[in-house]
Structure formats: structure tokens, C-alpha cells
Write a protein that holds these residues in place. Structure first.
Motif, PDB file in Angstrom:
ATOM      1  N   VAL A 289       0.847  -1.186   0.000  1.00 14.85           N
ATOM      2  CA  VAL A 289       0.000   0.000   0.000  1.00 14.85           C
ATOM      3  C   VAL A 289       0.883   1.236   0.000  1.00 14.85           C
ATOM      4  CG1 VAL A 289      -1.992  -1.026   1.127  1.00 14.85           C
ATOM      5  CG2 VAL A 289      -0.205  -0.022   2.522  1.00 14.85           C
ATOM      6  N   VAL A 290       0.412   2.262  -0.692  1.00  8.69           N
ATOM      7  CA  VAL A 290       1.149   3.516  -0.838  1.00  8.69           C
ATOM      8  C   VAL A 290       0.188   4.673  -0.642  1.00  8.69           C
ATOM      9  CG1 VAL A 290       2.491   4.951  -2.417  1.00  8.69           C
ATOM     10  CG2 VAL A 290       2.753   2.460  -2.496  1.00  8.69           C
ATOM     11  N   VAL A 291       0.642   5.696   0.078  1.00  6.22           N
ATOM     12  CA  VAL A 291      -0.109   6.953   0.143  1.00  6.22           C
ATOM     13  C   VAL A 291       0.852   8.083  -0.202  1.00  6.22           C
ATOM     14  CG1 VAL A 291      -1.419   8.541   1.580  1.00  6.22           C
ATOM     15  CG2 VAL A 291      -1.710   6.078   1.896  1.00  6.22           C
ATOM     16  N   GLY A 292       0.490   8.870  -1.198  1.00  5.63           N
ATOM     17  CA  GLY A 292       1.302  10.021  -1.594  1.00  5.63           C
ATOM     18  C   GLY A 292       0.548  11.316  -1.354  1.00  5.63           C
ATOM     19  N   ARG A 293       1.293  12.366  -0.978  1.00  3.19           N
ATOM     20  CA  ARG A 293       0.661  13.661  -0.736  1.00  3.19           C
ATOM     21  C   ARG A 293       1.640  14.773  -1.094  1.00  3.19           C
ATOM     22  NH1 ARG A 293       0.507  14.321   5.906  1.00  3.19           N
ATOM     23  NH2 ARG A 293       2.730  13.994   6.281  1.00  3.19           N
ATOM     24  N   GLY A 294       1.156  16.022  -0.986  1.00  5.70           N
ATOM     25  CA  GLY A 294       2.005  17.168  -1.333  1.00  5.70           C
ATOM     26  C   GLY A 294       2.397  17.115  -2.800  1.00  5.70           C
ATOM     27  N   LYS A 322      -3.064  12.164  -3.190  1.00  2.00           N
ATOM     28  CA  LYS A 322      -3.808  13.390  -2.922  1.00  2.00           C
ATOM     29  C   LYS A 322      -2.925  14.596  -3.233  1.00  2.00           C
ATOM     30  CE  LYS A 322      -4.357  15.027   1.171  1.00  2.00           C
ATOM     31  NZ  LYS A 322      -4.674  15.349   2.579  1.00  2.00           N
ATOM     32  N   ASP A 323      -3.506  15.793  -3.134  1.00  2.00           N
ATOM     33  CA  ASP A 323      -2.802  17.058  -3.435  1.00  2.00           C
ATOM     34  C   ASP A 323      -2.266  17.005  -4.872  1.00  2.00           C
ATOM     35  OD1 ASP A 323      -3.328  17.785  -0.780  1.00  2.00           O
ATOM     36  OD2 ASP A 323      -1.462  16.876  -0.092  1.00  2.00           O
ATOM     37  N   GLU A 324      -0.936  17.200  -5.029  1.00  2.49           N
ATOM     38  CA  GLU A 324      -0.319  17.147  -6.358  1.00  2.49           C
ATOM     39  C   GLU A 324       0.643  15.973  -6.476  1.00  2.49           C
ATOM     40  OE1 GLU A 324       1.153  20.952  -7.819  1.00  2.49           O
ATOM     41  OE2 GLU A 324      -0.018  21.979  -6.283  1.00  2.49           O
ATOM     42  N   ALA A 325       0.470  14.977  -5.623  1.00  2.00           N
ATOM     43  CA  ALA A 325       1.359  13.820  -5.641  1.00  2.00           C
ATOM     44  C   ALA A 325       1.148  12.990  -6.907  1.00  2.00           C
ATOM     45  CB  ALA A 325       1.122  12.955  -4.413  1.00  2.00           C
ATOM     46  N   SER A 326       2.222  12.355  -7.347  1.00  5.68           N
ATOM     47  CA  SER A 326       2.119  11.473  -8.511  1.00  5.68           C
ATOM     48  C   SER A 326       2.925  10.209  -8.254  1.00  5.68           C
ATOM     49  CB  SER A 326       2.639  12.167  -9.780  1.00  5.68           C
ATOM     50  OG  SER A 326       4.014  12.477  -9.657  1.00  5.68           O
ATOM     51  N   SER A 327       2.379   9.091  -8.709  1.00  9.19           N
ATOM     52  CA  SER A 327       3.054   7.809  -8.535  1.00  9.19           C
ATOM     53  C   SER A 327       2.852   6.929  -9.751  1.00  9.19           C
ATOM     54  CB  SER A 327       2.531   7.072  -7.297  1.00  9.19           C
ATOM     55  OG  SER A 327       3.026   7.642  -6.117  1.00  9.19           O
ATOM     56  N   ILE A 328       3.905   6.192 -10.072  1.00 11.15           N
ATOM     57  CA  ILE A 328       3.868   5.189 -11.123  1.00 11.15           C
ATOM     58  C   ILE A 328       3.922   3.821 -10.455  1.00 11.15           C
ATOM     59  CG2 ILE A 328       4.978   4.284 -13.196  1.00 11.15           C
ATOM     60  CD1 ILE A 328       3.963   7.120 -13.561  1.00 11.15           C
ATOM     61  N   SER A 354      -7.605  14.062  -5.262  1.00 15.09           N
ATOM     62  CA  SER A 354      -7.541  15.479  -5.650  1.00 15.09           C
ATOM     63  C   SER A 354      -7.470  15.604  -7.165  1.00 15.09           C
ATOM     64  CB  SER A 354      -6.314  16.155  -5.020  1.00 15.09           C
ATOM     65  OG  SER A 354      -6.223  15.886  -3.650  1.00 15.09           O
ATOM     66  N   GLU A 355      -7.891  16.774  -7.658  1.00 18.31           N
ATOM     67  CA  GLU A 355      -7.892  17.003  -9.102  1.00 18.31           C
ATOM     68  C   GLU A 355      -6.499  16.932  -9.698  1.00 18.31           C
ATOM     69  OE1 GLU A 355     -10.304  17.372 -11.324  1.00 18.31           O
ATOM     70  OE2 GLU A 355     -11.805  16.969  -9.761  1.00 18.31           O
ATOM     71  N   LYS A 356      -5.486  17.396  -8.936  1.00 17.54           N
ATOM     72  CA  LYS A 356      -4.126  17.455  -9.478  1.00 17.54           C
ATOM     73  C   LYS A 356      -3.293  16.220  -9.142  1.00 17.54           C
ATOM     74  CE  LYS A 356      -3.812  22.495  -9.634  1.00 17.54           C
ATOM     75  NZ  LYS A 356      -3.016  23.693  -9.219  1.00 17.54           N
ATOM     76  N   ALA A 357      -3.845  15.301  -8.387  1.00 18.41           N
ATOM     77  CA  ALA A 357      -3.127  14.062  -8.078  1.00 18.41           C
ATOM     78  C   ALA A 357      -3.085  13.169  -9.316  1.00 18.41           C
ATOM     79  CB  ALA A 357      -3.804  13.333  -6.930  1.00 18.41           C
ATOM     80  N   ARG A 358      -2.000  12.399  -9.428  1.00 16.73           N
ATOM     81  CA  ARG A 358      -1.830  11.544 -10.589  1.00 16.73           C
ATOM     82  C   ARG A 358      -1.359  10.152 -10.163  1.00 16.73           C
ATOM     83  NH1 ARG A 358      -4.526  14.736 -12.287  1.00 16.73           N
ATOM     84  NH2 ARG A 358      -4.300  16.170 -14.039  1.00 16.73           N
ATOM     85  N   GLU A 431      -4.180   7.529   8.183  1.00 20.29           N
ATOM     86  CA  GLU A 431      -5.155   8.507   8.658  1.00 20.29           C
ATOM     87  C   GLU A 431      -4.605   9.922   8.534  1.00 20.29           C
ATOM     88  OE1 GLU A 431      -9.002   8.907  10.311  1.00 20.29           O
ATOM     89  OE2 GLU A 431      -7.980   6.979  10.324  1.00 20.29           O
ATOM     90  N   ARG A 432      -3.351  10.097   8.959  1.00 15.27           N
ATOM     91  CA  ARG A 432      -2.744  11.418   8.943  1.00 15.27           C
ATOM     92  C   ARG A 432      -2.497  11.919   7.512  1.00 15.27           C
ATOM     93  NH1 ARG A 432       1.793  10.217  11.260  1.00 15.27           N
ATOM     94  NH2 ARG A 432       3.199  10.452   9.496  1.00 15.27           N
ATOM     95  N   LYS A 433      -2.084  11.033   6.640  1.00 16.27           N
ATOM     96  CA  LYS A 433      -1.704  11.454   5.303  1.00 16.27           C
ATOM     97  C   LYS A 433      -2.896  11.763   4.405  1.00 16.27           C
ATOM     98  CE  LYS A 433       2.009  10.165   3.305  1.00 16.27           C
ATOM     99  NZ  LYS A 433       3.123   9.485   2.608  1.00 16.27           N
TER     100      LYS A 433
END
Length: 435
Positions: A289-294, A322-328, A354-358, A431-433
Motif C-alpha cells: 500500500v502507498v499513500v502520496g501527498r504534497g 492526494k494534493d499534487e502527488a504522482s506515482s507510477i 484530488s484534481e491534481k493528483a496523478r 489517517e494522517r496522510k
């Protein structure tokens, strides 16, 4: 892609560091050979992620000295939260670059189980470590980052489980990072001999908000005939790191290797997880599992490569951006010629908040044998409005409904972690992220 390597350290610095740790000559030679070949080696080329301008080589200091802990009661509160001090008898803690605490039960010592820091291992168990260190798993000169790791290794752990030994309780390893100048060139080497069994759980835990160093982490898991290894991890490294993680496993006949990986870093991250199913009837299962943010940029490549007959490979990856994070998310199931009756399955799913998350999920099957089975599934999307509607129609707020959907989405991996404190930690980090 060959990139100029800017290092403040010299060959003499590498030699002096190795001699200061009283390493055997073979280890010093590995360091010096790796250092000498750095310049000529290419960088890795993660698919769909350009890392030309990422900093993998410049850092403030190679090693920092940090305090040790006499008892688990002295641990910082953040670390206590993931350790059951009353029950955890088999634990190693590294404080930045300093071996800080070690406990192994008398029962396991009597059975020949080894749990020790990597420096002690190369001195006291030299022949055993030399047999497996960057030989069958990760090779020193695969590319610039593996060579850099071998040259600058400044921490890590060695675990050996002898033949026919079953370790009933999980072994826990914690890498505590609380010095923003520290860099982590850690090496985990786990060897499970024939007919043995072990559960290993490690935590990378930053308690500072920002890091100035590098994280170049290599793990090698060697699962011999008919052994079983469960490897769990929760990585929570601070923003500011440039993180390279390479976790690799090799299975012999009838061996089972299970990975449960919680990748919760706030840093830009390149992660490779590869399992070589060499022995017939061996199995490799990966749950991540991965969570990306910022503005995080991350690339996760997971491979299960089938060499032996009747091998089973399964990959399950769920990510939330979320936010502007991006992951492959690259998932690769490869069945080599001769690996008849093998099965390669994978599933990658990405949820964007988020709209800008990828997020990009790329399932790949490479089949060089006819008599096999294989399958894959991938999806990238946003939270299902029907799921939200169903929950909200029962009086649950939208925020709480989204939280429940996310936790349900990530639960398949969270529930696999075998230590309750670590499972709780991962849940709290998620939860925090996503808050």
C-alpha cells in the motif's frame, strides 16, 4: 544514462571507515571496488519517471553518532508506540547510524538464530555473510545506486535462521531517524535455511519533519528449500530525503516468500521489489500500500520472475494519491522459458483524492513459456460516488465516508502486518496522510 557522481568522500575515506569498523578484507574490497566503478555505471531507469535531476549522491555527512538505549523504556514515545515492550523479545533498533539496542531470546540463541547489526555480522559471522551479501540477490554493480550503497553502507541488520528452526514470534527491527543530517545506507540481509520459518517486520521511522540526507536502502531475503519468510515493513521517511529502496528475494525449492509493504514516505521515492522464484514449487506474494501527498513523486516497480516449474507469483498493490502527488505503479510478472505450470497474477489499483493528483498503473506480463497461466488487472480512478452515497444515506458525514472507503481500499495489506503495534502505526499514518 550515466550521470556524473559528486561525492565529498574519497577512496581513502572509504578504506578508513571500513578499517575503523574492523571489517574483514573482503568487505573492504567490495566497498573499494564499488567506489571505483561508480563513475562508469549508469543510473537505473525507472519506467515513466525521469530522475536525471534527482539528488542521489550529495549529502551532509556519511555517518552521525547517536545515543544508545539500555532498555526499551528509554525509547522515544514514537518508537514505544510500535513496540510491545512486555512481549517483544527479539528486536534490533538502529538510531540514525548507531546500533542502539539488541535483544534476542535465549531460546533462539540456543537454536543458532542470529540477529545482529551488520557491522558485527561481517566480523563475527564473516564466512556466512560473505556467502550471501550482494551475491544471489542484489548485485553490487547493477547500476550506480547499488554500487553507491555497497561503497557507503553505514548500517543494517543480519538475520540467520538455521535449518529446521521455526521462529514462532516476529523479529522486529526499527530504524529510528531523528537527525536531519543523517543519511541511511542500510542493508538488511535475511537468510532462512532449509525447512525454517520466520516473520520479520521492520520500521523506518522519521521523527523530524525534514531531512537533508539520502536514503539508499537494500534488502536481500534468501529463502532456502522449503522455508517460509514473511517480510513486513512500514516506511515513514521524512520529506527532503531522496529515497532509493531495493528489496529483493530469492526462493529455492518449495519456499514461500510473502511481502507486506506499507510505503508511507513523505520523500520522493524510487522503489524496486523483485522476487526470483528459482526453485520448483516456490511461491512469491507481494502486497503493497502507498499513500502520496504534497508534491511527492514516486515510482514503485514490483517484479515476480518465475524460473522454476510450478511456481506461484501474486502482486497486489493499492495506492492513494492526494494534493499534487504522482506515482507510477509498474507490476511485472515474468515467466521464463522452462517454468512450466507456473502462474503469474497481479492487480494494481490507484485511488486519487484530488484534481491534481496523478496515478499510473502499468501491469505487464512477459511470458516465454506456453504451459502456464497468467492474469492482470489495473484501475485508476476517484472515490466511487455510489459508495459515498450509500454511507452518507445512513447518516455518515462525507469526510467520514471518504475515510472509511480509503481504509477499506487499503485494508488488504494493512491486515497482513503481523505485529499489532505496527499495524496500528500504519493505520494512523494513513489517517494522517489522507486527512
Amino acid at each position: 544514462m550515466t550521470v556524473e557522481t559528486k561525492l565529498a568522500l574519497t577512496e581513502q575515506d572509504i578504506r578508513s571507515f571500513s578499517e575503523g569498523k574492523q571489517e574483514p578484507s573482503w568487505m573492504t574490497e567490495i566497498r573499494l571496488k564499488a567506489f571505483g566503478e561508480l563513475e562508469a555505471l549508469p543510473m537505473p531507469t525507472p519506467d515513466k519517471t525521469k530522475i536525471t535531476n534527482w539528488n542521489f549522491t550529495e549529502f551532509p555527512v556519511h555517518t552521525v553518532d547517536s545515543s544508545k538505549f539500555t532498555t526499551l523504556a528509554e525509547l522515544p514515545e514514537e518508537v514505544k508506540a510500535v513496540v510491545n515492550a512486555d512481549e517483544q523479545k527479539n528486536i534490533y533498533i538502529q538510531h540514525n547510524n548507531t546500533p542502539a539496542f539488541l535483544s534476542l531470546s535465549e531460546e533462539l540463541k540456543a537454536k543458532g538464530v542470529i540477529l545482529t547489526d551488520i557491522y558485527t555480522a561481517v566480523r563475527d559471522h564473516s564466512e556466512l555473510v560473505q556467502q550471501y551479501f550482494m551475491t544471489d540477490g542484489v548485485k553490487v554493480t547493477e547500476h550506480k545506486l547499488t554500487a553507491l550503497h555497497a561503497a557507503l553502507l553505514n548500517g543494517g541488520v543480519f538475520v540467520y535462521v538455521p535449518k529446521n528452526v521455526v521462529v514462532e514470534e516476529p523479529i522486529q527491527v526499527i530504524y529510528l531517524h531523528d537527525d536531519k543530517t543523517a543519511s541511511l545506507f542500510n542493508h538488511t540481509l535475511l537468510v532462512a535455511d532449509d525447512n525454517s520459518s520466520v516473520t520479520y517486520v521492520e520500521n523506518y521511522l522519521s521523527t523530524v519533519d525534514h531531512a537533508e540526507g539520502l536514503a539508499n536502502i537494500v534488502t536481500e531475503v534468501i529463502a532456502k528449500d522449503n522455508s517460509k519468510v514473511t517480510f513486513g515493513t512500514v516506511d515513514v521517511l521524512a520529506e527532503g530525503f531522496t529515497t532509493y529502496v531495493n528489496r529483493r528475494g530469492v526462493t529455492s525449492r518449495d519456499a514461500v516468500l510473502e511481502w507486506a509493504l506499507g510505503m508511507m514516505n513523505d520523500s520522493d521515492t524510487i522503489s524496486e521489489n523483485t522476487t526470483h522464484l528459482v526453485g520448483d514449487n516456490s511461491e512469491g506474494r507481494v502486497k503493497m500500500v502507498v499513500v502520496g501527498r504534497g508534491k511527492q513523486k514516486q515510482n514503485f516497480t514490483t517484479k515476480v520472475i518465475h524460473w522454476g516449474k510450478h511456481t506461484e507469483g501474486h502482486i497486489l498493490k493499492h495506492g492513494v494519491m492526494k494534493d499534487e502527488a504522482s506515482s507510477i505503479f509498474n507490476g511485472i510478472g515474468k515467466i521464463e522459458y522452462g517454468a512450466t505450470k507456473s502462474n503469474a497474477e497481479q492487480e494494481s489499483r490507484v485511488l486519487m483524492l484530488s484534481e491534481k493528483a496523478r496515478g499510473d498503473a502499468n501491469p505487464i506480463l512477459l511470458i516465454d513459456e506456453d504451459d502456464v497461466t497468467a492474469g492482470h488487472a489495473a484501475s485508476v480512478g476517484r472515490v466511487d460516488p455510489l459508495q459515498l452515497y450509500y454511507l452518507m444515506s445512513r447518516g455518515i458525514s462525507q469526510h467520514e465516508a471518504e475515510r472509511l472507503v480509503i481504509h477499506g481500499f487499503l485494508a488488504p495489506v494493512v491486515n497482513e502486518l503481523p505485529i499489532e503495534g505496527v499495524k496500528k502505526q500504519l493505520t494512523e499514518v494513513i489517517e494522517r496522510k489522507v486527512r
